[in-house]
Design a protein around this motif. Structure first.
Motif, PDB file in Angstrom:
ATOM      1  N   GLU A  97      36.448  33.351  43.483  1.00 50.60           N
ATOM      2  CA  GLU A  97      37.085  32.063  43.203  1.00 50.60           C
ATOM      3  C   GLU A  97      36.527  30.938  44.052  1.00 50.60           C
ATOM      4  OE1 GLU A  97      41.365  32.817  43.570  1.00 50.60           O
ATOM      5  OE2 GLU A  97      41.493  32.394  41.430  1.00 50.60           O
ATOM      6  N   GLY A  98      35.597  31.269  44.914  1.00 46.49           N
ATOM      7  CA  GLY A  98      34.996  30.239  45.752  1.00 46.49           C
ATOM      8  C   GLY A  98      35.392  30.304  47.205  1.00 46.49           C
ATOM      9  N   ALA A  99      36.161  31.296  47.580  1.00 48.31           N
ATOM     10  CA  ALA A  99      36.577  31.501  48.978  1.00 48.31           C
ATOM     11  C   ALA A  99      37.240  30.270  49.569  1.00 48.31           C
ATOM     12  CB  ALA A  99      35.377  31.922  49.828  1.00 48.31           C
ATOM     13  N   THR A 100      38.076  29.621  48.759  1.00 44.46           N
ATOM     14  CA  THR A 100      38.797  28.446  49.255  1.00 44.46           C
ATOM     15  C   THR A 100      40.135  28.871  49.846  1.00 44.46           C
ATOM     16  OG1 THR A 100      39.739  28.128  47.068  1.00 44.46           O
ATOM     17  CG2 THR A 100      37.714  26.922  47.574  1.00 44.46           C
ATOM     18  N   GLY A 101      40.402  28.375  51.059  1.00 46.64           N
ATOM     19  CA  GLY A 101      41.634  28.750  51.732  1.00 46.64           C
ATOM     20  C   GLY A 101      41.581  30.179  52.225  1.00 46.64           C
ATOM     21  N   THR A 285      44.523  42.486  28.381  1.00 48.39           N
ATOM     22  CA  THR A 285      44.558  41.047  28.634  1.00 48.39           C
ATOM     23  C   THR A 285      43.251  40.387  28.226  1.00 48.39           C
ATOM     24  OG1 THR A 285      46.051  41.417  30.490  1.00 48.39           O
ATOM     25  CG2 THR A 285      44.963  39.283  30.389  1.00 48.39           C
ATOM     26  N   ALA A 286      42.140  41.034  28.588  1.00 45.48           N
ATOM     27  CA  ALA A 286      40.834  40.463  28.247  1.00 45.48           C
ATOM     28  C   ALA A 286      40.636  40.405  26.743  1.00 45.48           C
ATOM     29  CB  ALA A 286      39.723  41.293  28.899  1.00 45.48           C
ATOM     30  N   VAL A 287      41.094  41.446  26.025  1.00 46.37           N
ATOM     31  CA  VAL A 287      40.918  41.477  24.571  1.00 46.37           C
ATOM     32  C   VAL A 287      41.840  40.467  23.896  1.00 46.37           C
ATOM     33  CG1 VAL A 287      41.208  42.890  22.506  1.00 46.37           C
ATOM     34  CG2 VAL A 287      40.117  43.849  24.531  1.00 46.37           C
ATOM     35  N   VAL A 288      43.129  40.463  24.287  1.00 48.08           N
ATOM     36  CA  VAL A 288      44.106  39.581  23.646  1.00 48.08           C
ATOM     37  C   VAL A 288      43.743  38.119  23.867  1.00 48.08           C
ATOM     38  CG1 VAL A 288      46.512  38.811  23.701  1.00 48.08           C
ATOM     39  CG2 VAL A 288      45.976  41.251  23.691  1.00 48.08           C
ATOM     40  N   ASN A 289      43.308  37.781  25.091  1.00 50.28           N
ATOM     41  CA  ASN A 289      43.019  36.389  25.415  1.00 50.28           C
ATOM     42  C   ASN A 289      41.553  36.022  25.223  1.00 50.28           C
ATOM     43  OD1 ASN A 289      45.657  35.250  26.821  1.00 50.28           O
ATOM     44  ND2 ASN A 289      45.389  37.350  27.591  1.00 50.28           N
ATOM     45  N   GLN A 290      40.764  36.976  24.712  1.00 53.95           N
ATOM     46  CA  GLN A 290      39.351  36.727  24.427  1.00 53.95           C
ATOM     47  C   GLN A 290      38.645  36.098  25.634  1.00 53.95           C
ATOM     48  OE1 GLN A 290      39.294  34.361  20.842  1.00 53.95           O
ATOM     49  NE2 GLN A 290      39.827  36.106  19.536  1.00 53.95           N
ATOM     50  N   VAL A 291      38.748  36.806  26.777  1.00 57.14           N
ATOM     51  CA  VAL A 291      38.143  36.331  28.026  1.00 57.14           C
ATOM     52  C   VAL A 291      36.632  36.296  27.886  1.00 57.14           C
ATOM     53  CG1 VAL A 291      37.755  36.896  30.462  1.00 57.14           C
ATOM     54  CG2 VAL A 291      40.033  37.152  29.440  1.00 57.14           C
ATOM     55  N   SER A 295      35.642  32.312  35.286  1.00 59.65           N
ATOM     56  CA  SER A 295      36.958  31.925  35.785  1.00 59.65           C
ATOM     57  C   SER A 295      38.044  32.773  35.146  1.00 59.65           C
ATOM     58  CB  SER A 295      37.213  30.443  35.495  1.00 59.65           C
ATOM     59  OG  SER A 295      38.526  30.088  35.881  1.00 59.65           O
ATOM     60  N   GLU A 296      37.941  33.005  33.836  1.00 58.62           N
ATOM     61  CA  GLU A 296      38.936  33.832  33.151  1.00 58.62           C
ATOM     62  C   GLU A 296      38.851  35.291  33.623  1.00 58.62           C
ATOM     63  OE1 GLU A 296      37.911  33.126  29.136  1.00 58.62           O
ATOM     64  OE2 GLU A 296      39.074  31.274  28.953  1.00 58.62           O
ATOM     65  N   PHE A 297      37.608  35.747  33.852  1.00 57.06           N
ATOM     66  CA  PHE A 297      37.439  37.120  34.352  1.00 57.06           C
ATOM     67  C   PHE A 297      38.091  37.290  35.723  1.00 57.06           C
ATOM     68  CE2 PHE A 297      35.010  40.177  36.884  1.00 57.06           C
ATOM     69  CZ  PHE A 297      35.203  41.331  36.126  1.00 57.06           C
ATOM     70  N   VAL A 298      37.921  36.296  36.615  1.00 54.76           N
ATOM     71  CA  VAL A 298      38.539  36.351  37.948  1.00 54.76           C
ATOM     72  C   VAL A 298      40.061  36.382  37.823  1.00 54.76           C
ATOM     73  CG1 VAL A 298      38.925  35.049  40.070  1.00 54.76           C
ATOM     74  CG2 VAL A 298      36.613  35.291  39.163  1.00 54.76           C
ATOM     75  N   LEU A 303      44.933  39.614  38.204  1.00 51.37           N
ATOM     76  CA  LEU A 303      46.074  40.257  37.576  1.00 51.37           C
ATOM     77  C   LEU A 303      46.075  41.750  37.875  1.00 51.37           C
ATOM     78  CD1 LEU A 303      48.507  40.182  35.633  1.00 51.37           C
ATOM     79  CD2 LEU A 303      46.893  40.516  33.757  1.00 51.37           C
ATOM     80  N   GLY A 304      44.876  42.372  37.807  1.00 52.36           N
ATOM     81  CA  GLY A 304      44.771  43.786  38.140  1.00 52.36           C
ATOM     82  C   GLY A 304      45.171  44.057  39.575  1.00 52.36           C
ATOM     83  N   VAL A 305      44.722  43.181  40.485  1.00 53.75           N
ATOM     84  CA  VAL A 305      45.109  43.318  41.891  1.00 53.75           C
ATOM     85  C   VAL A 305      46.619  43.190  42.041  1.00 53.75           C
ATOM     86  CG1 VAL A 305      44.915  42.302  44.187  1.00 53.75           C
ATOM     87  CG2 VAL A 305      42.893  42.515  42.737  1.00 53.75           C
ATOM     88  N   SER A 306      47.197  42.209  41.351  1.00 54.32           N
ATOM     89  CA  SER A 306      48.646  42.014  41.438  1.00 54.32           C
ATOM     90  C   SER A 306      49.387  43.254  40.966  1.00 54.32           C
ATOM     91  CB  SER A 306      49.055  40.807  40.581  1.00 54.32           C
ATOM     92  OG  SER A 306      48.429  39.640  41.035  1.00 54.32           O
ATOM     93  N   LEU A 307      48.885  43.835  39.884  1.00 54.14           N
ATOM     94  CA  LEU A 307      49.533  45.025  39.360  1.00 54.14           C
ATOM     95  C   LEU A 307      49.390  46.196  40.331  1.00 54.14           C
ATOM     96  CD1 LEU A 307      51.120  45.482  36.823  1.00 54.14           C
ATOM     97  CD2 LEU A 307      49.081  46.413  35.742  1.00 54.14           C
ATOM     98  N   ALA A 308      48.211  46.318  40.952  1.00 55.83           N
ATOM     99  CA  ALA A 308      48.006  47.376  41.943  1.00 55.83           C
ATOM    100  C   ALA A 308      48.953  47.196  43.120  1.00 55.83           C
ATOM    101  CB  ALA A 308      46.557  47.373  42.415  1.00 55.83           C
ATOM    102  N   VAL A 309      49.062  45.945  43.558  1.00 57.31           N
ATOM    103  CA  VAL A 309      49.976  45.657  44.668  1.00 57.31           C
ATOM    104  C   VAL A 309      51.413  45.950  44.263  1.00 57.31           C
ATOM    105  CG1 VAL A 309      50.902  43.802  46.110  1.00 57.31           C
ATOM    106  CG2 VAL A 309      48.450  43.970  45.726  1.00 57.31           C
TER     107      VAL A 309
END
Length: 944
Positions: A97-101, A285-291, A295-298, A303-309
């Protein structure tokens, strides 16, 4: 002669058969081949040379574990591995995402990992300090003959060929062949488990013999209780019998605890679940939202990280460590020092407690309990060396003056023909000398007037005890009161052969055949009850006797016989009964005599009266299948070697038993290490035993073990409670994220923002739930008080899972309800969807976030039991209420405080939003109450 020439004698685990075994060789030959003159000893120069060549007379110490290894060990946990993966993914997403913050997700998860490691290190350090405080601070010393002079040297500096000079109270510093001995008796309980001191004899053994029967040898770690002797050192350090056991200890593997195995299994299951769910959701998610863009991939990756957490209970390792640490501290307050946190729970799972006898179930204090004379028998109450108790005749105060007089003569005579001492030191009664002789001194205080009678006499000479004579005599004089007397005590059959008279009341009558047979019958009756017997006799002598006293040991007047035993600890029987009530089998494994072992086991309630003990040689004759059969039915073992103890423990474990092994001697160490939990005695236990054990009893009290079993069961129940809470709450987060993505169009989530991918919860919000809302209540459940009688149920079987099928059903159903009510709350406030609302995505997401938090707080009360209503004992745990109220207050803060709103992506809610969130969250409580009610109705009358 080199040390290797004697290395064929293989130690206490088996019978020595080597022709070079020093026990089977003439003492003079042994000394000659070791290059020493017994009259002069080694020279200082030669002793220094041998010390440099062979090394110090010490057991090989384990190198201290470096700090970096201790730190690394804290991270060797499957849950920690999952968290480390989550940190890595968070950092990748943050960089993409650009390592911001700052990488908030990665920092928070890493902080949890470090906190858990710190807790583990601190607790283990506390345990090490407690163990160190139990260890003796004085180095052992030995008296040796060097350069023709007696010298006291550190035991660590003993070498092969040193001539040991042994006296009463000395610790034997090395294995040695006796050169000479006078009335030498050695306590070998720490090595063989035999409570009775062994009479040593320098005569060469005719053939191979077990360790306990090698009378011409003395061994490192044993103690001289009577007499004097000299011996030439044949082995030092790891070459000693103690060293042989230490070698066996090093080769014994240490198995993980049941809790460790279960948590590892849960962690692996969670790991697979996390990966599968995260991958499925990201693909969907990628298929439904046609990623298509980076930026969309990130966003999908986040989302995957959030689900893992969401799926991984980040706080579980830390909470588990804290709960176990609290249990450790509670046990420490009751004199039980636990070296490893997971050992606390293992005790609660124990199905067998295999205990040593001497000093563990018994006091290791020889006590006279019976006195048999011509007029009958008296029973002496009181146990151990505390001189408190009374004499009873048939359970009542004695009424026969003749019997009382005879009993006083028996005990008084035994106290006069005596070399032991009894003294009160620091509030504790302690002895010096032979414990059997000390038993007469203690008994003298229980018979009125006996101490005063004994104090009238002064000793004028003695004939010491020897293994050939099996008796000792003392010449005593009542100054100014008349003739002297020779008082003799010894083996009753030997003594009776020297007697011609019998004491009956205050008169002396001839000892005819009938009276002699009656006296021998008393001895046999006491022996059948596992008492050790000693007879007492006397003979009046002229005021100034001449000649050798040994010649005067004839024409004696037989007074009576005493029955001596190492009594059970008073609290041990109650502890055994409590263990059996809890379905825990208690076994006695000892090196003592079979009859004695069976008697003590019956007295304690371990076995029924009349049960026999299985001996070590009998075990040696069994094959593997036979051993398992015997171990499954027999609960008392005697005359066992260290290898037998290890085999018994292994056979029990092969039968899916969780074994707790207690002991204090060096010979117990391998079995303690192999057992699921080894429990060492802190006072009488050897350092080798303490090193091998997972728990140390500071008071050597068997009852403390049973108290620890209760505490372990309570801790296990509490672990199940917070596991149920954490996993069901985390499943609520998983269902919220998963269903929120899949059903985004149905609930109006997809049209609430122009972003390509809209998630129901932010990663920081999920972390907030896991680290704050989850952790506080879960920790409070870890200290939940005992509600039910945990000792009224059988121990948990190894096949039983902490999280069984029924618990998984509850976890998943509660999680699904949480996810549904959270998404319905969001739908209520979002425009479109099933219910048309008018709020922004931020407000609707905050309302759903708050509903999920409140639902988990309601779930804390559900999780205290799988079957009992949450309203029962609702206020029993004040810490749980404090944690719930604190979490609720913090939730209000992050919703309403502006700078927290920025950090967590929340928006202010009005009263209507809060009311809806609270009502929807309470559905979790009512759903689980209905489930529990149906369960109780369905199982009413089944005892479940």
């Amino acid at each position: 002669m080199e040390a290797s020439n004697f290395d064929g004698a293989v130690g206490g685990v088996r019978v020595a058969t080597d022709s070079l075994d020093p026990a089977q060789r003439d003492a003079a030959d042994v000394a000659r081949e070791l290059g020493v003159d017994p009259a002069v000893g080694l020279s200082s120069t030669e002793a220094a040379r041998r010390l440099a060549a062979d090394g110090p007379n010490e057991l090989r110490a384990r190198p201290p574990v470096p700090l970096w290894r201790k730190v690394l060990a804290q991270f060797q946990d499957p849950l920690v591995y999952l968290l480390l993966v989550a940190v890595a993914i968070s950092l990748v997403a943050w960089a993409a995402e650009g390592a911001t913050g700052p990488p908030v997700d990665a920092i928070v998860i890493a902080a949890v990992i470090l906190l858990n490691a710190l807790l583990g290190l601190v607790q283990e350090a506390k345990a090490e300090n407690a163990v160190a405080a139990l260890q003796t601070m004085t180095a052992a010393t030995s008296t040796v003959l060097r350069d023709g002079e007696l010298r006291t040297v550190p035991a660590a500096e003993l070498v092969r060929g040193d001539v040991l000079v042994l006296g009463e109270g000395d610790a034997v510093g090395a294995d040695a062949r006796l050169l000479g001995a006078t009335a030498l008796r050695v306590s070998e309980a720490s090595l063989t488990g035999e409570s009775e001191a062994v009479t040593k004899d320098p005569a060469t053994l005719p053939g191979p013999a077990p360790l306990g029967d090698r009378l011409d040898m003395v061994y490192k770690g044993t103690a001289v209780v009577q007499g004097v002797g000299r011996a030439v050192v044949t082995r030092t350090g790891m070459g000693t019998e103690v060293g042989a056991i230490a070698e066996m200890l090093d080769a014994t593997a240490e198995a993980p605890s049941p809790l460790q195995r279960e948590i590892a299994g849960v962690s692996k299951l969670l790991g697979v679940t996390v990966i599968v769910i995260a991958v499925v959701v990201m693909v969907v998610t990628a298929v439904v939202n046609q990623v298509s863009t980076l930026s969309e991939f990130v966003t999908v990756l986040l989302l995957g990280v959030s689900l893992a957490v969401a799926a991984v209970p980040e706080g579980l390792p830390a909470i588990l460590s804290v709960v176990l640490a609290i249990g450790v501290q509670q046990m420490a307050r009751h004199n039980a020092v636990v070296k490893k946190l997971h050992a606390v729970e293992t005790l609660g799972s124990a199905s067998v407690v295999a205990s040593d006898k001497t000093g563990t179930l018994t006091k290791n204090e020889m006590t006279i309990q019976r006195i048999a004379t011509a007029s009958g028998q008296l029973e002496l109450t009181g146990v151990g060396y505390r001189p408190e108790g009374a004499a009873l005749q048939d359970g009542r105060e004695p009424t026969d003056p003749a019997l009382v007089h005879e009993a006083g003569l028996v005990i008084g005579g035994g106290a006069l023909a005596n070399d032991a001492q009894l003294a009160l030191r620091d509030g504790e009664w302690q002895i010096q000398g032979d414990p059997t002789e000390a038993a007469f001194l203690v008994a003298a205080h229980k018979l009125e007037g006996t101490v005063e009678r004994v104090e009238r006499f002064e000793r004028r000479g003695e004939v010491p005890f020897t293994s050939e004579r099996k008796m000792m005599s003392a010449l005593v004089d009542p100054p100014g009161e008349g003739d002297w007397a020779l008082v003799t005590k010894g083996a009753p059959d030997v003594l009776l052969r020297r007697c011609t008279g019998l004491q009956v009341g205050e008169a002396v009558v001839p000892l005819d055949d009938a009276r002699r047979a009656a006296a021998l019958a008393d001895v046999e009756a006491l022996s059948a009850q596992a008492f050790r017997t000693l007879g007492v006799a006397y003979r009046p002598l002229p005021a100034e006797p001449r000649g050798e006293l040994e010649r005067a040991e004839r024409d004696l007047v037989y007074v009576g016989v005493v029955g001596i035993i190492d009594p059970p600890r008073p609290e041990a029987a109650a502890a055994v009964a409590e263990a059996r009530r809890a379905g825990v089998r208690v076994m006695m494994i000892t090196g003592d005599h079979p009859t004695t072992a069976a008697r003590i086991a019956a007295d304690l309630g371990i076995v029924e009266p009349g049960a026999r003990a299985v001996t070590g040689p009998e075990l040696d004759a069994l094959d593997e299948a036979g051993l398992r059969d015997v171990v499954s039915t027999t609960s008392v073992y005697a005359r066992v070697a260290p290898q037998n103890k290890l085999e018994i423990v292994d056979a029990l474990q092969a039968g899916d038993q969780v074994v707790a092994m207690t002991g204090d001697g060096v010979n117990d160490a391998p079995a303690l290490k192999s057992a699921d939990i080894g429990v060492a005695m802190g006072i009488t236990g050897t350092e080798v035993t303490k090193e091998a054990a997972k728990m140390i009893l500071g008071d050597d009290n068997f009852a403390t073990i049973v108290a620890a079993v209760r505490q372990g069961r309570v801790i296990f129940d509490n672990i199940k409670k917070f596991l149920r809470y954490l996993l069901s709450s985390n499943m609520g987060e998983v269902f919220t994220v998963f269903l929120g993505v899949v059903l985004a169009g149905v609930i109006g989530l997809s049209g609430a923002s122009e972003e390509a991918v809209v998630v129901p919860l932010l990663a920081t919000q999920i972390l907030w739930i896991n680290l704050v809302t989850d952790s506080g209540p879960a920790l409070a459940m870890g200290v939940d008080p005992e509600v039910d009688d945990v000792m009224a149920r059988p121990p948990r079987r190894l096949s039983d899972r902490i999280i069984d099928r029924r618990m998984w059903r509850g976890i998943l159903s509660i999680g699904l309800v949480m996810g549904v009510v959270t998404l319905l709350t969001m739908d209520i406030f979002l425009p479109g969807g099933l219910v048309a609302g008018s709020d922004s995505l931020e407000v609707a997401r905050t309302a759903g976030f708050t509903t999920l938090v409140l639902a988990q707080l309601f779930n804390t009360f559900n999780s205290r039991s799988e079957t009992t209503s949450a309203f029962r004992h609702l206020f029993a745990n004040r810490w749980l209420w404090a944690a719930v109220l604190l979490a609720a207050a913090l939730q209000v803060a992050i919703v309403e405080v502006p700078f927290l709103q920025t950090a967590f992506g929340t928006a202010s809610l009005d009263l209507a939003h809060w009311a809806v969130a609270l009502a929807m969250a309470s559905v979790v409580l009512w759903f689980d109450e209905a489930r529990k009610l149906l369960y109780r109705l369905r199982h009413r009358g089944r005892g479940a």
